[in-house]
Design a protein around this motif. Structure first.
Motif, PDB file in Angstrom:
ATOM      1  N   ALA A   1       3.401   5.937  -5.484  1.00 45.90           N
ATOM      2  CA  ALA A   1       3.073   6.064  -6.908  1.00 45.90           C
ATOM      3  C   ALA A   1       1.907   7.042  -7.089  1.00 45.90           C
ATOM      4  O   ALA A   1       1.944   7.904  -7.970  1.00 45.90           O
ATOM      5  CB  ALA A   1       2.716   4.700  -7.475  1.00 45.90           C
ATOM      6  N   GLY A   2       0.879   6.910  -6.206  1.00 44.46           N
ATOM      7  CA  GLY A   2      -0.311   7.767  -6.298  1.00 44.46           C
ATOM      8  C   GLY A   2       0.043   9.231  -6.070  1.00 44.46           C
ATOM      9  O   GLY A   2      -0.384  10.114  -6.828  1.00 44.46           O
TER      10      GLY A   2
ATOM     11  N   ARG B   1      -7.212   2.017  -1.558  1.00 46.12           N
ATOM     12  CA  ARG B   1      -7.910   2.504  -2.743  1.00 46.12           C
ATOM     13  C   ARG B   1      -8.766   1.374  -3.299  1.00 46.12           C
ATOM     14  O   ARG B   1      -8.289   0.230  -3.397  1.00 46.12           O
ATOM     15  CB  ARG B   1      -6.928   2.964  -3.825  1.00 46.12           C
ATOM     16  CG  ARG B   1      -5.967   4.042  -3.376  1.00 46.12           C
ATOM     17  CD  ARG B   1      -5.657   5.009  -4.501  1.00 46.12           C
ATOM     18  NE  ARG B   1      -6.803   5.842  -4.827  1.00 46.12           N
ATOM     19  CZ  ARG B   1      -7.027   6.356  -6.046  1.00 46.12           C
ATOM     20  NH1 ARG B   1      -6.210   6.075  -7.012  1.00 46.12           N
ATOM     21  NH2 ARG B   1      -8.078   7.113  -6.275  1.00 46.12           N
TER      22      ARG B   1
ATOM     23  N   SER C   1      -4.949   9.293  -3.341  1.00 47.98           N
ATOM     24  CA  SER C   1      -3.791   8.665  -2.684  1.00 47.98           C
ATOM     25  C   SER C   1      -4.221   7.628  -1.653  1.00 47.98           C
ATOM     26  O   SER C   1      -3.393   6.946  -1.077  1.00 47.98           O
ATOM     27  CB  SER C   1      -2.985   9.748  -1.980  1.00 47.98           C
ATOM     28  OG  SER C   1      -3.835  10.431  -1.088  1.00 47.98           O
TER      29      SER C   1
ATOM     30  N   GLN D   1      -8.102   4.677 -12.757  1.00 47.71           N
ATOM     31  CA  GLN D   1      -7.069   5.694 -12.499  1.00 47.71           C
ATOM     32  C   GLN D   1      -7.677   7.021 -12.056  1.00 47.71           C
ATOM     33  O   GLN D   1      -7.279   8.094 -12.523  1.00 47.71           O
ATOM     34  CB  GLN D   1      -6.208   5.892 -13.728  1.00 47.71           C
ATOM     35  CG  GLN D   1      -5.422   4.627 -14.064  1.00 47.71           C
ATOM     36  CD  GLN D   1      -4.221   4.914 -14.939  1.00 47.71           C
ATOM     37  OE1 GLN D   1      -4.167   5.907 -15.625  1.00 47.71           O
ATOM     38  NE2 GLN D   1      -3.243   4.033 -14.906  1.00 47.71           N
TER      39      GLN D   1
ATOM     40  N   GLU E   1       2.079   1.880  -3.376  1.00 44.30           N
ATOM     41  CA  GLU E   1       0.992   2.432  -4.173  1.00 44.30           C
ATOM     42  C   GLU E   1       0.783   3.907  -3.846  1.00 44.30           C
ATOM     43  O   GLU E   1       0.525   4.728  -4.713  1.00 44.30           O
ATOM     44  CB  GLU E   1      -0.294   1.684  -3.842  1.00 44.30           C
ATOM     45  CG  GLU E   1      -0.849   0.968  -5.040  1.00 44.30           C
ATOM     46  CD  GLU E   1      -1.983   0.087  -4.636  1.00 44.30           C
ATOM     47  OE1 GLU E   1      -2.948   0.606  -4.059  1.00 44.30           O
ATOM     48  OE2 GLU E   1      -1.891  -1.128  -4.871  1.00 44.30           O
TER      49      GLU E   1
ATOM     50  N   GLN F   1       0.839  -1.201   0.000  1.00 42.37           N
ATOM     51  CA  GLN F   1       0.000   0.000   0.000  1.00 42.37           C
ATOM     52  C   GLN F   1       0.878   1.257   0.000  1.00 42.37           C
ATOM     53  O   GLN F   1       0.556   2.251  -0.625  1.00 42.37           O
ATOM     54  CB  GLN F   1      -0.899  -0.001   1.225  1.00 42.37           C
ATOM     55  CG  GLN F   1      -2.091  -0.929   1.067  1.00 42.37           C
ATOM     56  CD  GLN F   1      -2.939  -0.969   2.318  1.00 42.37           C
ATOM     57  OE1 GLN F   1      -2.494  -0.591   3.396  1.00 42.37           O
ATOM     58  NE2 GLN F   1      -4.157  -1.452   2.194  1.00 42.37           N
TER      59      GLN F   1
ATOM     60  N   ARG G   1      -8.667   2.347  -8.693  1.00 42.24           N
ATOM     61  CA  ARG G   1      -7.349   2.041  -9.269  1.00 42.24           C
ATOM     62  C   ARG G   1      -7.464   1.725 -10.753  1.00 42.24           C
ATOM     63  O   ARG G   1      -6.682   2.209 -11.566  1.00 42.24           O
ATOM     64  CB  ARG G   1      -6.701   0.879  -8.515  1.00 42.24           C
ATOM     65  CG  ARG G   1      -5.978   1.403  -7.275  1.00 42.24           C
ATOM     66  CD  ARG G   1      -5.239   0.325  -6.571  1.00 42.24           C
ATOM     67  NE  ARG G   1      -6.176  -0.570  -5.908  1.00 42.24           N
ATOM     68  CZ  ARG G   1      -5.966  -1.853  -5.701  1.00 42.24           C
ATOM     69  NH1 ARG G   1      -4.864  -2.397  -6.127  1.00 42.24           N
ATOM     70  NH2 ARG G   1      -6.840  -2.586  -5.052  1.00 42.24           N
TER      71      ARG G   1
END
Ligand code: ADP
Length: 312
Positions: free
Chosen positions: A90-91, A263, A275, A271, A87, A84, A268
């Motif tokens: 990345a988010g 998320r 966050s 997209q 992620e 997570q 996801r």
């Protein structure tokens, strides 16, 4: 525990016997000593001891099993948290990249003297301002999350007018609502009791919930914001409900909504920007104000987030 009991008492008897010409003197025993375990016979005592050690072994085995189970669970949890967090990085990077790219492009156009029309220049200015605000919001959210985690956040304790915070949150989201062609319907009373707390934090709670309603709505959808006073005396509180007509939340995702970095699958896959920190922060702020939050959702026909805060 052994007990000693004397069962027989015999007179001393001497008897002489001649065996092969040798006179042998034998002494008859005076005492017969019988020792008996309180649990019964020796076999029973051994069986009891064996059962005890068996039970002990099983207990130790069970403890080992529980320990192994706990290690597996905590390893899984750590793996999930690590995934997570990746992620999240990345988010956040994705969220930062989009407004940064817009700001840079607008800045380059202005610097290269590409824009001459005053109207266009004003539009560029608005664009830079809006994207800059989006960046600031993101940074503030991450900082607030870090502060909440370290327990170093101090909320103000002032009387807050929830109607004003709702209005602020709706206007802060107006660009978003226009972009998504979503209409915000206000079903608000003329007045509400005040709530004791931090105005900025409570505004960000409303802002988060309204921006989620916008993000997860279908184009042309309607969001309804309702507020009302409930209870009286020491039970008096203010209830705010934010309802959207989006795709709703699958029941399997409901228990994870407030986990940091969580998320949903749809968010996801499509997209949708985010966050996974919004609802986690919302819940922490609401609970720090002695309130509570609840989500009700019917997949396919929208979600309602209900926030209840004690009134002054
Ligand atoms: P983010 O929106 O940044 O992903 P949040 O913590 O605000 O993070 O929300 C967590 C998840 O809860 C979202 O990814 C989404 O799957 C789900 N969610 C939140 N609000 C709604 C809503 N109004 N409708 C549908 N799903 C929602």
């Amino acid at each position: 525990m052994y007990s000693l009991r004397i069962w027989h008492f015999n007179q001393r008897v001497r008897a002489n016997r001649r065996i092969w010409g040798v006179v042998e003197e034998s002494v008859e025993p005076r005492w017969n000593l019988a020792v008996r375990h309180q649990a019964g016979s020796l076999a029973a005592a051994v069986a009891a001891a064996r059962n005890r050690s068996l039970a002990l072994s099983f207990g130790v085995l069970l403890l080992l099993g529980v320990a192994v189970g706990m290690i597996v669970v905590s390893t899984r949890r750590a793996q999930r948290l690590a995934a997570q967090q990746m992620e999240f990085v990345a988010g956040v990077s994705h969220e930062l990249r989009t407004p940064l790219a817009v700001i840079r492009a607008a800045g380059e156009n202005l610097a290269d003297d590409v824009v001459h029309d005053p109207d266009k220049t004003r539009q560029y200015g608005e664009l830079i301002n809006r994207e800059g605000r989006r960046l600031s919001d993101m940074v503030e959210r991450v900082l607030l999350f870090a502060k909440m985690r370290s327990g170093s956040v101090q909320f103000e304790q002032v009387e807050v007018d929830m109607l004003a915070t709702i209005d602020d949150a709706i206007s802060a989201n107006s660009t978003w609502t226009d972009d998504h062609s979503v209409t915000v319907n206000r079903e608000l009373p003329a007045s509400l009791p005040q709530v004791l707390g931090d105005r900025a934090a409570l505004t960000s709670v409303m802002q988060n919930l309204i921006s989620n309603a916008v993000k997860y709505s279908r184009r042309g959808g309607v969001i309804t914001v309702q507020a009302r006073a409930v209870g009286s005396g020491s039970d008096a509180s203010v209830q705010v409900a934010i309802h959207d007509q989006g795709d709703g939340i699958p029941s399997s995702e409901m228990p994870h909504l407030y986990e940091p970095f969580f998320r949903g699958d749809r968010a996801r896959a499509a997209q949708i920007q985010g966050s996974g920190l919004g609802l986690s922060l919302v819940k922490q702020v609401v609970e720090a104000h002695s309130g509570h939050i609840e989500a009700v959702s019917t997949p396919g026909s929208g979600s309602t987030f209900l926030v209840q805060l004690p009134a002054v």
